[in-house]
Design an enzyme around this catalytic site. Structure first.
Site, PDB file in Angstrom:
ATOM      1  NE  ARG A  40      -2.024   0.322   3.793  1.00  0.00           N
ATOM      2  CZ  ARG A  40      -1.140   0.908   4.597  1.00  0.00           C
ATOM      3  NH1 ARG A  40      -0.785   2.160   4.417  1.00  0.00           N
ATOM      4  NH2 ARG A  40      -0.590   0.229   5.582  1.00  0.00           N
ATOM      5  CG  HIS A  44      -3.590   2.155   7.679  1.00  0.00           C
ATOM      6  ND1 HIS A  44      -3.831   0.889   7.229  1.00  0.00           N
ATOM      7  CD2 HIS A  44      -2.457   2.082   8.426  1.00  0.00           C
ATOM      8  CE1 HIS A  44      -2.898   0.070   7.680  1.00  0.00           C
ATOM      9  NE2 HIS A  44      -2.042   0.772   8.398  1.00  0.00           N
ATOM     10  CE1 TYR A  54       2.766   2.461   7.457  1.00  0.00           C
ATOM     11  CE2 TYR A  54       1.942   4.403   8.584  1.00  0.00           C
ATOM     12  CZ  TYR A  54       1.860   3.498   7.553  1.00  0.00           C
ATOM     13  OH  TYR A  54       0.894   3.649   6.602  1.00  0.00           O
TER      14      TYR A  54
END
Length: 91
Positions: A40, A44, A54
């Site tokens: 991805r 999110h 992250y």
């Protein structure tokens, strides 16, 4: 139920795995779980610049080089070139 793990960034690999699963189902052998491993590119929530750290920029760039659409475009261009250079060998 059998499961198959496939590189979800490889359009041809996903197509082939799905075809095998479809053939199996049509023979009455039941369902197949396809796990397509992908990456991805966005956070999110689908928005960049949220301040999430992250993953590194290097990791993102490494995966962008494996982009499924760009990789498949290269495959198609090679096939077109082969068709132009060797039209009679493809029959």
């Amino acid at each position: 139920m059998p499961g198959v793990v496939v590189d979800g960034m490889d359009v041809v690999a996903v197509y082939e795995a799905a075809g095998e699963a479809i053939d199996r189902a049509r023979k009455g052998e039941g369902p197949t779980l396809l796990e397509c491993k992908t990456y991805r590119f966005y956070d999110h929530v689908g928005v960049r610049g949220m301040g999430l750290t992250y993953r590194t920029d290097e990791e993102l760039e490494e995966w962008k080089a494996k982009d499924a659409i760009q990789s498949f475009e290269k495959v198609l261009l090679k096939l077109i070139l082969l068709m132009i250079l060797y039209p009679y060998n493809l029959r």
